[in-house]
Design a protein around this motif. Structure first.
Motif, PDB file in Angstrom:
ATOM      1  N   VAL A 232      18.865  41.152  26.661  1.00  0.00           N
ATOM      2  CA  VAL A 232      18.050  40.824  25.483  1.00  0.00           C
ATOM      3  C   VAL A 232      18.789  41.208  24.208  1.00  0.00           C
TER       4      VAL A 232
ATOM      5  N   SER B 102      18.203  41.021  19.726  1.00  0.00           N
ATOM      6  CA  SER B 102      17.391  40.552  18.592  1.00  0.00           C
ATOM      7  C   SER B 102      18.324  39.893  17.581  1.00  0.00           C
ATOM      8  N   THR B 103      19.371  40.632  17.138  1.00  0.00           N
ATOM      9  CA  THR B 103      20.314  40.031  16.182  1.00  0.00           C
ATOM     10  C   THR B 103      21.705  39.851  16.791  1.00  0.00           C
ATOM     11  N   GLY B 104      22.081  40.774  17.684  1.00  0.00           N
ATOM     12  CA  GLY B 104      23.445  40.776  18.196  1.00  0.00           C
ATOM     13  C   GLY B 104      24.391  41.605  17.335  1.00  0.00           C
TER      14      GLY B 104
ATOM     15  N   MET C   8      24.938  44.547  18.065  1.00  0.00           N
ATOM     16  CA  MET C   8      25.546  45.391  19.105  1.00  0.00           C
ATOM     17  C   MET C   8      26.075  44.519  20.246  1.00  0.00           C
TER      18      MET C   8
ATOM     19  N   SER D 217      21.110  51.581   7.555  1.00  0.00           N
ATOM     20  CA  SER D 217      21.890  51.275   6.353  1.00  0.00           C
ATOM     21  C   SER D 217      21.953  49.789   6.070  1.00  0.00           C
TER      22      SER D 217
ATOM     23  N   GLY E 163      18.297  44.591  13.463  1.00  0.00           N
ATOM     24  CA  GLY E 163      17.000  44.413  14.117  1.00  0.00           C
ATOM     25  C   GLY E 163      16.307  45.753  14.327  1.00  0.00           C
TER      26      GLY E 163
ATOM     27  N   GLY F 149      16.427  47.043  18.487  1.00  0.00           N
ATOM     28  CA  GLY F 149      17.640  47.680  18.994  1.00  0.00           C
ATOM     29  C   GLY F 149      17.891  49.012  18.310  1.00  0.00           C
TER      30      GLY F 149
ATOM     31  N   ILE G 229      19.822  56.437  12.761  1.00  0.00           N
ATOM     32  CA  ILE G 229      20.138  57.414  11.700  1.00  0.00           C
ATOM     33  C   ILE G 229      20.076  56.683  10.366  1.00  0.00           C
TER      34      ILE G 229
ATOM     35  N   VAL H  35      11.293  44.622  25.498  1.00  0.00           N
ATOM     36  CA  VAL H  35      10.276  45.026  24.527  1.00  0.00           C
ATOM     37  C   VAL H  35       9.847  43.797  23.722  1.00  0.00           C
TER      38      VAL H  35
ATOM     39  N   ASP I 207      26.142  47.224   3.353  1.00  0.00           N
ATOM     40  CA  ASP I 207      26.623  46.622   4.606  1.00  0.00           C
ATOM     41  C   ASP I 207      26.644  45.105   4.476  1.00  0.00           C
TER      42      ASP I 207
ATOM     43  N   ARG J 178      28.912  60.656   8.940  1.00  0.00           N
ATOM     44  CA  ARG J 178      27.534  60.839   8.465  1.00  0.00           C
ATOM     45  C   ARG J 178      27.068  62.263   8.722  1.00  0.00           C
TER      46      ARG J 178
ATOM     47  N   TYR K  52      26.891  58.517  20.616  1.00  0.00           N
ATOM     48  CA  TYR K  52      25.599  58.152  20.023  1.00  0.00           C
ATOM     49  C   TYR K  52      25.420  56.651  20.257  1.00  0.00           C
TER      50      TYR K  52
ATOM     51  N   ASN L 175      23.806  54.052  19.146  1.00  0.00           N
ATOM     52  CA  ASN L 175      23.898  53.003  18.121  1.00  0.00           C
ATOM     53  C   ASN L 175      25.289  52.873  17.507  1.00  0.00           C
TER      54      ASN L 175
ATOM     55  N   SER M   7      23.047  47.438  27.345  1.00  0.00           N
ATOM     56  CA  SER M   7      24.337  47.801  26.748  1.00  0.00           C
ATOM     57  C   SER M   7      24.907  49.050  27.410  1.00  0.00           C
TER      58      SER M   7
HETATM   59  C1  LIG Z   1      26.249  46.590   9.661  1.00  0.00           C
HETATM   60  C2  LIG Z   1      25.655  47.608  10.588  1.00  0.00           C
HETATM   61  C3  LIG Z   1      24.935  48.686  10.072  1.00  0.00           C
HETATM   62  C4  LIG Z   1      24.373  49.642  10.920  1.00  0.00           C
HETATM   63  N1  LIG Z   1      23.723  50.734  10.397  1.00  0.00           N
HETATM   64  C5  LIG Z   1      23.208  51.672  11.225  1.00  0.00           C
HETATM   65  C6  LIG Z   1      22.570  52.836  10.711  1.00  0.00           C
HETATM   66  O1  LIG Z   1      22.455  53.025   9.501  1.00  0.00           O
HETATM   67  N2  LIG Z   1      22.096  53.747  11.590  1.00  0.00           N
HETATM   68  C7  LIG Z   1      22.171  53.571  12.941  1.00  0.00           C
HETATM   69  O2  LIG Z   1      21.680  54.409  13.689  1.00  0.00           O
HETATM   70  N3  LIG Z   1      22.770  52.476  13.442  1.00  0.00           N
HETATM   71  C8  LIG Z   1      23.303  51.543  12.620  1.00  0.00           C
HETATM   72  N4  LIG Z   1      23.948  50.456  13.142  1.00  0.00           N
HETATM   73  C9  LIG Z   1      23.984  50.286  14.571  1.00  0.00           C
HETATM   74  C10 LIG Z   1      22.736  49.526  14.999  1.00  0.00           C
HETATM   75  O3  LIG Z   1      21.634  50.387  14.948  1.00  0.00           O
HETATM   76  C11 LIG Z   1      22.924  49.011  16.411  1.00  0.00           C
HETATM   77  O4  LIG Z   1      23.925  48.045  16.390  1.00  0.00           O
HETATM   78  C12 LIG Z   1      21.608  48.441  16.961  1.00  0.00           C
HETATM   79  O5  LIG Z   1      21.732  48.383  18.347  1.00  0.00           O
HETATM   80  C13 LIG Z   1      21.341  47.071  16.396  1.00  0.00           C
HETATM   81  O6  LIG Z   1      20.118  46.586  16.848  1.00  0.00           O
HETATM   82  P1  LIG Z   1      19.856  45.012  16.855  1.00  0.00           P
HETATM   83  O7  LIG Z   1      18.550  44.837  17.517  1.00  0.00           O
HETATM   84  O8  LIG Z   1      20.062  44.468  15.488  1.00  0.00           O
HETATM   85  O9  LIG Z   1      21.086  44.492  17.729  1.00  0.00           O
HETATM   86  P2  LIG Z   1      21.174  43.766  19.213  1.00  0.00           P
HETATM   87  O10 LIG Z   1      22.605  43.618  19.410  1.00  0.00           O
HETATM   88  O11 LIG Z   1      20.338  42.542  19.150  1.00  0.00           O
HETATM   89  O12 LIG Z   1      20.513  44.793  20.145  1.00  0.00           O
HETATM   90  C14 LIG Z   1      21.053  46.073  20.277  1.00  0.00           C
HETATM   91  C15 LIG Z   1      20.687  46.684  21.628  1.00  0.00           C
HETATM   92  O13 LIG Z   1      19.277  46.765  21.744  1.00  0.00           O
HETATM   93  C16 LIG Z   1      18.832  46.051  22.871  1.00  0.00           C
HETATM   94  N5  LIG Z   1      17.622  45.329  22.497  1.00  0.00           N
HETATM   95  C17 LIG Z   1      17.468  44.451  21.481  1.00  0.00           C
HETATM   96  N6  LIG Z   1      16.225  43.941  21.502  1.00  0.00           N
HETATM   97  C18 LIG Z   1      15.590  44.514  22.557  1.00  0.00           C
HETATM   98  C19 LIG Z   1      14.302  44.364  23.112  1.00  0.00           C
HETATM   99  N7  LIG Z   1      13.416  43.518  22.591  1.00  0.00           N
HETATM  100  N8  LIG Z   1      13.971  45.078  24.208  1.00  0.00           N
HETATM  101  C20 LIG Z   1      14.856  45.941  24.764  1.00  0.00           C
HETATM  102  N9  LIG Z   1      16.117  46.121  24.272  1.00  0.00           N
HETATM  103  C21 LIG Z   1      16.472  45.415  23.184  1.00  0.00           C
HETATM  104  C22 LIG Z   1      19.947  45.077  23.213  1.00  0.00           C
HETATM  105  O14 LIG Z   1      19.954  44.726  24.573  1.00  0.00           O
HETATM  106  C23 LIG Z   1      21.178  45.857  22.813  1.00  0.00           C
HETATM  107  O15 LIG Z   1      21.548  46.744  23.807  1.00  0.00           O
HETATM  108  C24 LIG Z   1      24.518  49.500  12.318  1.00  0.00           C
HETATM  109  C25 LIG Z   1      25.244  48.425  12.848  1.00  0.00           C
HETATM  110  C26 LIG Z   1      25.818  47.497  11.996  1.00  0.00           C
HETATM  111  C27 LIG Z   1      26.632  46.374  12.582  1.00  0.00           C
END
Ligand SMILES: Cc1cc2nc3c(=O)[nH]c(=O)nc-3n(C[C@H](O)[C@H](O)[C@H](O)COP(=O)(O)OP(=O)(O)OC[C@H]3O[C@@H](n4cnc5c(N)ncnc54)[C@H](O)[C@@H]3O)c2cc1C
Length: 461
Positions: free
Chosen positions: A73, A75-77, A79, A135, A140, A143, A150, A201, A313, A356, A416, A418, A454
């Protein structure tokens, strides 16, 4: 005949009971359907489902299980890199599940699984409330909060995952369930840190916090000042109260129009902070850093919603190769070592090498918290580079390893979630007792390993 790819059914749908789109290789827009926010990652799943609601998520999970596919799964990718190989997997993209309900009187938000932080923070701030966002406005919520989180209020309120009050999900049986402190508390515990290991979720309920304004901004110097600035910042972090959360980083800004003129193409060292307090005490707070006479100073009183863009960002799909680690302390030797691999003369291909400030509420186990409720480290490091060709990608990946190895001397060896854009052994994320508890929960919730996460919790071994 067992098929690993959804076929058209008698109802004309590719997945029975799924009203949303299911994209397959060969579709005219397959490349767009499989794309992640992080354009440096090429994803090749067996199929991509775009559910329109929780029932669609359940239908997709049941279909995958019956067809012998695993389920991932996104939401944005943001990660996407750590999902790694998606062949033989149905990828559920939650981007159409975007509902956000702010219950101001209860200080709660109910957020569907595809919502972005900006979509929560903007309506929350209309009520003088905010959420524990990170930040970036287009990360999403799901995730981010399931993996820790943080943000700029982190030392005051802790990891964002602790602000979750309830989670709705689809289990490996294709059942829709809701869990909270009173309903399957073990599942509620494990999801907060276990991310996608136990189900998909569909919605999350989050606590909101009162905040109208903060004193926040950047102090900017040429990177030739990196050692002095970082040493002073580390000393300063030992003196700040929990109302301050800060970061310091070495930036190598490209000569591109998206970077404002005075900073375009520059190599810099920067301190960023958000302080929950008034301007006068904020000025006093910054004095030791301002003594180093920054070239630019953007600090001021800003509305709470401005914190989503404090870090500047990139928004919208972007290429990036990043990774991070946790650090126990940064004595002057550690700062020198960090600067020697990221600062002047290092040949670093990284755009941003960041440290950080942790501690405060981030360092304390949260009452009633989940599998990841605090971070046992003094700093979190995260670096990222933008690959323009294969050679740069290899150089960036190699340099990320070098930075982590260098900081490893002062590190806890813990990752960590994330900031771990590679697959790591989950034992490096959780302490041994939490890891064993997560494995037991995985055996109960997903004994056949239907869910591809992941950072995977193994059922055995
Ligand atoms: C530009 C940038 C800024 C960031 N800033 C911060 C920050 O300030 N603090 C911090 O802690 N992190 C930060 N991050 C890291 C970020 O929190 C992680 O990349 C996070 O996993 C992104 O979530 P997402 O849902 O957007 O990404 P996705 O890649 O869509 O998902 C991330 C993970 O969550 C899982 N997931 C998504 N949706 C679901 C769901 N519905 N049910 C179960 N699992 C799910 C996915 O399988 C994957 O493992 C940053 C990353 C980037 C690229």
């Amino acid at each position: 005949m067992s098929s690993t790819v959804p076929q058209r059914t008698s109802s004309g749908r590719r997945v029975e009971g799924h009203s949303g789109r299911v994209a397959l290789p060969g579709d005219h827009d397959w490349d767009a359907a499989r794309r992640a926010w992080n354009l440096a990652v090429q994803q090749h799943p067996a199929a991509v489902a775009f559910p329109e609601g929780p029932e669609d998520v359940a239908a997709a999970v049941r279909h995958a299980r019956d067809a012998g596919l695993r389920v991932a799964v996104q939401s944005t990718g943001h990660m996407a890199a750590s999902l790694a190989d998606l062949s033989e997997k149905l990828l559920i993209k939650t981007e159409r599940l975007r509902g956000v309900e702010i219950r101001a009187d209860e200080q709660l938000a109910r957020v569907e699984a595809g919502a972005l932080w900006e979509e929560v923070v903007t309506p929350a701030t209309e009520h003088g409330l905010t959420a524990l966002h990170g930040s970036s406005p287009d990360v999403g919520v799901a995730g981010y909060v399931l993996g820790g989180g943080i943000g700029w209020l982190a030392r005051l309120y802790g990891l964002a995952t602790n602000s979750i009050t309830a989670i709705e999900l689809v289990t490996a049986d294709g059942e829709l369930v809701r869990t909270d402190a009173d309903h399957d508390p073990e599942l509620f515990w494990g999801l907060r840190g276990g991310v996608a290991n136990f189900g998909i979720v569909t919605a999350i309920e989050l606590e909101l916090f009162h905040l109208e304004h903060a004193y926040a901004g950047w102090l900017i110097w040429d990177w030739s000042r990196s050692r002095d600035v970082l040493e002073r910042w580390v000393e300063w972090t030992q003196t700040t109260s929990e109302t301050v959360t800060s970061a310091a980083r070495i930036l190598r800004l490209p000569p591109l129009d998206v970077v404002p003129e005075p900073l375009r193409g520059r190599d810099l060292v920067v301190v960023e902070a958000a302080y929950v307090g008034d301007e006068e005490s904020g000025r006093r707070l910054l004095r030791p850093l301002r003594e180093l006479r920054p070239e630019m100073d953007t600090f001021g009183v800003v509305p709470a919603r401005a914190l989503t863009r404090l870090h500047q960002d990139p928004e919208g799909p972007t290429q990036g190769i990043g990774n991070g680690t946790l650090v126990d302390g940064l004595p002057p030797d550690a700062v020198s070592a960090f600067v020697s691999v990221t600062g002047p003369g290092s040949g670093s291909p990284l755009v941003s090498s960041e440290l950080r400030q942790l501690g405060g509420a981030l360092g304390r186990p949260a009452p009633g918290g989940g599998a990841l409720s605090h971070l046992d480290a003094a700093f979190a490091a995260y670096s990222v580079g933008v690959p323009v060709e294969a050679m740069t990608a290899a150089a960036i990946a190699g340099h990320l390893d070098l930075v982590n190895r260098t900081l490893g001397e002062w590190g806890s060896g813990r990752a960590y979630t994330n900031f771990s854009e590679r697959r790591v052994d989950a034992r490096s994320i959780f302490p041994p007792d939490a890891f064993e508890r997560l494995r037991a929960l995985k055996r109960r919730m997903d004994p056949d390993g239907l869910f591809h996460a992941s950072q995977e919790i193994p059922t055995d071994g």
